[in-house]
Motif scaffolding. Structure first.
Motif, PDB file in Angstrom:
ATOM      1  N   UNK A  86     -25.621  -4.384  11.600  1.00  0.00           N
ATOM      2  CA  UNK A  86     -26.943  -4.058  12.115  1.00  0.00           C
ATOM      3  C   UNK A  86     -26.847  -2.764  12.921  1.00  0.00           C
ATOM      4  N   UNK A  87     -27.783  -1.853  12.647  1.00  0.00           N
ATOM      5  CA  UNK A  87     -27.786  -0.578  13.352  1.00  0.00           C
ATOM      6  C   UNK A  87     -28.279  -0.787  14.771  1.00  0.00           C
ATOM      7  N   UNK A  88     -27.609  -0.180  15.704  1.00  0.00           N
ATOM      8  CA  UNK A  88     -28.085  -0.179  17.080  1.00  0.00           C
ATOM      9  C   UNK A  88     -27.861   1.216  17.638  1.00  0.00           C
ATOM     10  N   UNK A  89     -28.859   1.705  18.302  1.00  0.00           N
ATOM     11  CA  UNK A  89     -28.750   3.048  18.860  1.00  0.00           C
ATOM     12  C   UNK A  89     -30.037   3.813  18.664  1.00  0.00           C
ATOM     13  N   UNK A  90     -30.022   5.065  19.055  1.00  0.00           N
ATOM     14  CA  UNK A  90     -31.201   5.914  18.958  1.00  0.00           C
ATOM     15  C   UNK A  90     -31.339   6.433  17.532  1.00  0.00           C
ATOM     16  N   UNK A  91     -32.506   6.216  16.944  1.00  0.00           N
ATOM     17  CA  UNK A  91     -32.760   6.641  15.563  1.00  0.00           C
ATOM     18  C   UNK A  91     -33.818   7.736  15.511  1.00  0.00           C
TER      19      UNK A  91
END
Length: 137
Positions: A40-45
């Motif tokens: 799962x992507x986590x962070x600023x997109x």
């Protein structure tokens, strides 16, 4: 078959290697490899803009046909030099519109539907034009 082609050492060695690999793959049981769950992507997109480029973001669930239709529509607008798909990320499709126009003008252009049976909702969030398309391309 190898003798018919000649007795060059590399030809013979290559034929033996292929025969060994084929024999080994016949004897070994087939390997089943199950794909695991994608991380799962986590962070600023948030896409990073640049001077002279207005970023237009579409939902990641937007069908490819609508993405291309919107890109072509933006590319053909007055005051736009180029419209190129920059990326697809968890936040959505990002189209970079190279222009001398303001972000408000690009939002007004994007508000018009690229196809007659497509509905469009547009809002400006920071320095990005968010476009929600629905319908068919």
């Amino acid at each position: 078959m190898v003798a018919a082609r000649g007795s060059e050492a590399t030809v013979v060695a290559s034929a033996i290697e292929r025969a060994l690999v084929a024999a080994a793959s016949d004897v070994l049981p087939a390997q089943k490899s199950a794909l695991g769950q994608a991380p799962v992507f986590s962070g600023d997109d948030t896409p990073i803009g640049q001077d002279g480029v207005v970023l237009v973001r579409l939902s990641p669930k937007t069908p490819w046909g609508l993405v291309v239709a919107e890109q072509k529509y933006l590319a053909g607008a007055k005051g736009v030099q180029r419209a190129a798909i920059r990326r697809l990320s968890p936040g959505g499709w990002v189209i970079g519109v190279t222009t001398t126009e303001s972000i408000e003008r690009i939002a007004a252009i994007a508000k018009k539907a690229p196809a007659s049976d497509t509905s469009v909702k547009v809002k400006i969030v920071g320095n990005i034009v968010e476009v929600a398309l629905s319908g068919s391309p």
